[in-house]
Scaffold this motif. Structure first.
Motif, short mmCIF file in Angstrom:
data_model
loop_
_atom_site.label_atom_id
_atom_site.label_comp_id
_atom_site.label_asym_id
_atom_site.label_seq_id
_atom_site.Cartn_x
_atom_site.Cartn_y
_atom_site.Cartn_z
N GLN A 1 14.07 -4.94 -3.52
CA GLN A 1 14.93 -3.90 -4.12
C GLN A 1 15.41 -4.29 -5.53
O GLN A 1 16.61 -4.28 -5.81
CB GLN A 1 16.11 -3.57 -3.21
CG GLN A 1 15.65 -3.00 -1.86
CD GLN A 1 16.79 -2.73 -0.91
OE1 GLN A 1 17.69 -1.96 -1.23
NE2 GLN A 1 16.78 -3.36 0.24
N MET B 1 -0.84 10.42 -6.06
CA MET B 1 -0.66 9.29 -5.14
C MET B 1 0.04 9.81 -3.89
O MET B 1 1.03 10.54 -3.98
CB MET B 1 0.19 8.19 -5.77
CG MET B 1 -0.45 7.57 -6.98
SD MET B 1 0.47 6.10 -7.58
CE MET B 1 -0.15 4.81 -6.48
N THR C 1 -1.11 3.21 4.29
CA THR C 1 -1.34 2.64 2.97
C THR C 1 -0.99 3.66 1.91
O THR C 1 -0.75 4.83 2.21
CB THR C 1 -2.83 2.25 2.80
OG1 THR C 1 -3.63 3.39 3.13
CG2 THR C 1 -3.21 1.08 3.69
N ALA D 1 -1.14 -1.34 -4.53
CA ALA D 1 -0.01 -0.41 -4.48
C ALA D 1 0.76 -0.56 -3.17
O ALA D 1 1.99 -0.48 -3.14
CB ALA D 1 -0.51 1.03 -4.65
N THR D 2 0.03 -0.79 -2.09
CA THR D 2 0.68 -0.92 -0.78
C THR D 2 1.56 -2.17 -0.73
O THR D 2 2.72 -2.11 -0.32
CB THR D 2 -0.39 -0.95 0.33
OG1 THR D 2 -1.11 0.29 0.29
CG2 THR D 2 0.25 -1.14 1.71
N LEU E 1 4.60 -1.80 -3.08
CA LEU E 1 5.63 -0.93 -2.49
C LEU E 1 6.42 -1.69 -1.43
O LEU E 1 7.66 -1.62 -1.38
CB LEU E 1 4.97 0.31 -1.89
CG LEU E 1 5.90 1.31 -1.22
CD1 LEU E 1 6.98 1.80 -2.18
CD2 LEU E 1 5.12 2.50 -0.66
N LYS E 2 5.72 -2.45 -0.59
CA LYS E 2 6.42 -3.25 0.43
C LYS E 2 7.35 -4.28 -0.22
O LYS E 2 8.52 -4.42 0.18
CB LYS E 2 5.40 -3.96 1.34
CG LYS E 2 4.70 -3.03 2.33
CD LYS E 2 3.51 -3.70 3.01
CE LYS E 2 3.89 -4.82 3.95
NZ LYS E 2 4.24 -4.35 5.31
N ASN F 1 10.43 -2.74 -1.64
CA ASN F 1 11.39 -2.35 -0.61
C ASN F 1 12.11 -3.56 -0.02
O ASN F 1 13.25 -3.44 0.45
CB ASN F 1 10.69 -1.57 0.50
CG ASN F 1 10.29 -0.18 0.04
OD1 ASN F 1 10.98 0.43 -0.77
ND2 ASN F 1 9.19 0.32 0.54
N LEU F 2 11.46 -4.72 -0.06
CA LEU F 2 12.09 -5.93 0.44
C LEU F 2 13.07 -6.50 -0.60
O LEU F 2 14.18 -6.89 -0.27
CB LEU F 2 11.03 -6.98 0.78
CG LEU F 2 10.17 -6.66 2.00
CD1 LEU F 2 8.98 -7.61 2.08
CD2 LEU F 2 11.04 -6.78 3.26
N VAL G 1 0.88 8.96 0.59
CA VAL G 1 0.90 7.99 1.68
C VAL G 1 -0.18 8.38 2.68
O VAL G 1 -0.24 9.54 3.12
CB VAL G 1 2.27 7.97 2.37
CG1 VAL G 1 2.24 7.05 3.59
CG2 VAL G 1 3.35 7.55 1.40
N THR G 2 -1.04 7.44 3.01
CA THR G 2 -2.02 7.67 4.08
C THR G 2 -1.36 7.32 5.40
O THR G 2 -0.94 6.18 5.60
CB THR G 2 -3.26 6.78 3.87
OG1 THR G 2 -3.79 7.07 2.57
CG2 THR G 2 -4.32 7.06 4.91
N GLN H 1 6.19 -0.08 8.38
CA GLN H 1 5.01 -0.62 7.69
C GLN H 1 5.27 -0.82 6.19
O GLN H 1 4.58 -1.62 5.56
CB GLN H 1 3.81 0.29 7.91
CG GLN H 1 3.36 0.30 9.36
CD GLN H 1 1.89 0.67 9.51
OE1 GLN H 1 1.09 0.53 8.59
NE2 GLN H 1 1.53 1.15 10.69
N PHE H 2 6.21 -0.08 5.62
CA PHE H 2 6.52 -0.28 4.19
C PHE H 2 7.85 -1.00 3.98
O PHE H 2 8.34 -1.06 2.85
CB PHE H 2 6.50 1.06 3.43
CG PHE H 2 5.11 1.62 3.26
CD1 PHE H 2 4.18 0.96 2.47
CD2 PHE H 2 4.73 2.78 3.90
CE1 PHE H 2 2.89 1.47 2.31
CE2 PHE H 2 3.45 3.29 3.75
CZ PHE H 2 2.53 2.64 2.95
N ASN H 3 8.43 -1.54 5.06
CA ASN H 3 9.65 -2.35 4.95
C ASN H 3 10.79 -1.58 4.27
O ASN H 3 11.55 -2.16 3.47
CB ASN H 3 9.37 -3.64 4.16
CG ASN H 3 8.24 -4.45 4.75
OD1 ASN H 3 7.09 -4.29 4.37
ND2 ASN H 3 8.55 -5.29 5.71
N LEU H 4 10.90 -0.29 4.56
CA LEU H 4 11.97 0.49 3.93
C LEU H 4 13.33 0.07 4.49
O LEU H 4 13.47 -0.10 5.71
CB LEU H 4 11.75 1.99 4.17
CG LEU H 4 10.47 2.57 3.57
CD1 LEU H 4 10.28 4.01 4.01
CD2 LEU H 4 10.54 2.51 2.05
N PRO H 5 14.31 -0.10 3.62
CA PRO H 5 15.64 -0.57 4.08
C PRO H 5 16.49 0.58 4.60
O PRO H 5 17.55 0.87 4.07
CB PRO H 5 16.23 -1.20 2.81
CG PRO H 5 15.61 -0.41 1.69
CD PRO H 5 14.24 0.03 2.15
#
Lengths: 277, 277
Positions: A135, B100, A101, A124-125, A128-129, A132-133, B102-103, B158-162
């Motif tokens: 963009q 801020m 998270t 925030a989580t 952020l997701k 990223n989806l 990332v956990t 988990q963060f859907n990074l491309p």
């Protein structure tokens, strides 16, 4: 307008789009949301609206289960305004347990964060997701959720996200009540009373503009006025627009924020105040 | 090859690049790093290497101050291999306090995370920032930092990074010692002894391949063998490649990982093991 439910379809649809403006929502759209979508249209060739009631930002005992879900009506309202509506399921957004998270900044534990532990981490989580989806180059958030907007601006700055954040002005009913999906929880009597929240903030603003500088006294009086009419007050707070911390003595760009419950309904509102320099 | 120190110059240089392969490093490059850069070359038209000793991933009393910084030599080695070297200052990466973060997932508190609290939060935070700055399609990380690679894969999922993550095989010295910038902390006598870490992992691997299934006993024997020769052992652990958790009974894709100190130098290594199905 295209309605998309899956991450893979969204990625395929947006591949190659170089000018995307994005409005993340939890649905149950009202005129305030549509205003954000119109702002987005001014900033991107492709306008994407997400509709997702995010479990991560709801606490135990909050209204995740009862939060109004009105996808069909939402899509009807977005017809001609948005190019893509992304409405994923919870399983699509969280196919695995979200064990990673975003830890929000310390200010996220104050104001609404004090009453809603974990809320801004959840916000925030998911943002952020979604960023990223989708963009996007631009994303639009309402100023009604002022602390949320602050956290999102911090998210972008501190994680170097390549997106510009725009804050949209709060849209109000004729009597001054800030539009909110949660207003529909109000009984007719409560709906009549609800306007007193924005009136209270207006009174604080007028006092500040007319030269009163004892912020603590103004906060206390406002909270007492609400409590006297049966509101359960979370907070009334005068803060710096830039930091959301208590303003320093010379600071002119202020915001007064409040959260209070009327019956079972938690309402929030805020007003920006620019003192004469 | 272009050496860039500022975020704004990096963004300008990479604007419009649609095929970027990225290798984040802390510099002091050795053959292991160069191997990752060669892998990157196979996956992107534009190869970006970052060189940044990230304070956020070092704990109190760790070697942030003494970590070798050799930018000029690093750039000489990258000549002809990389298109862009991004070497920001700490102030450029963290212009404001990084409130801020990332956990990381729970597994980040085990193995190296047990001895280095906050380490993987610092890693995940800086990698997320670097990804947002570089916006690569592919990023390459070494398998030597196996747990780090796992956390990065989780970050992406988990963060859907491309971005696609590729793990590069560990490069070893002729005697089997895994290459590491920290090897240069070793005295000549310690450098002679250091190979025993990889030999110990090889012995565990051979035992597993020959049918021994008591993982706890193998871990204990390996740790005792290291300790008997003067190593301070953090852990020797047989884990699942996919989850880094203790393997389930039918699991065949294993990895044995170890961390141990020789004098002041903390070394880590690991070996993947595929049992017969």
């Amino acid at each position: 307008m295209q309605l998309i439910h899956s991450v893979s379809e969204l990625r395929a649809r947006l591949a190659g789009e170089s000018s995307v403006a994005f409005v993340p929502t939890m649905g149950n759209l009202h005129v305030g949301h549509l205003d954000l979508v119109r702002i987005a249209r001014q900033h991107g060739r492709c306008v994407v609206v997400s509709i997702f009631v995010n479990p991560l930002q709801f606490g135990v005992g909050e209204d995740f289960d009862t939060y109004p879900r009105t996808l069909e009506a939402d899509c009807a309202q977005l017809q001609g305004l948005a190019d893509v509506v992304f409405a994923p399921s919870v399983a699509e957004m969280y196919p695995l347990p979200q064990t990673m998270t975003v830890t929000p900044p310390p200010i996220a534990s104050e104001l609404c964060g004090a009453a809603r532990p974990g809320h801004f981490s959840g916000v925030a989580t998911v943002v952020l997701k979604l960023f990223n989806l989708v963009q996007p180059q631009v994303a639009v958030f309402g100023k009604k959720d002022y602390q949320q907007l602050h956290v999102i601006r911090q998210l972008v700055a501190q994680f170097n996200l390549p997106v510009e954040i725009i804050g949209g002005e709060t849209v109000r009913a004729a009597d001054g009540l800030a539009l909110s999906s949660r207003n529909q929880y109000l009984s007719p009597a409560e709906r009549g009373e609800a306007v007193f929240l924005s009136q209270t903030l207006q009174a604080v603003k007028q006092n500040l503009l007319s030269g009163v500088r004892d912020a603590a006294a103004l906060e206390r009086q406002a909270a007492e006025a609400l409590a006297a009419r049966g509101w359960q007050v979370d907070y009334v707070a005068i803060r710096s627009q830039a930091t959301l911390a208590a303003p320093t003595s010379g600071e002119h760009e202020l915001v007064v924020l409040a959260a209070a419950k009327l019956g079972i309904t938690r309402l929030i509102d805020n007003l920006e105040i620019c003192l004469e320099g």
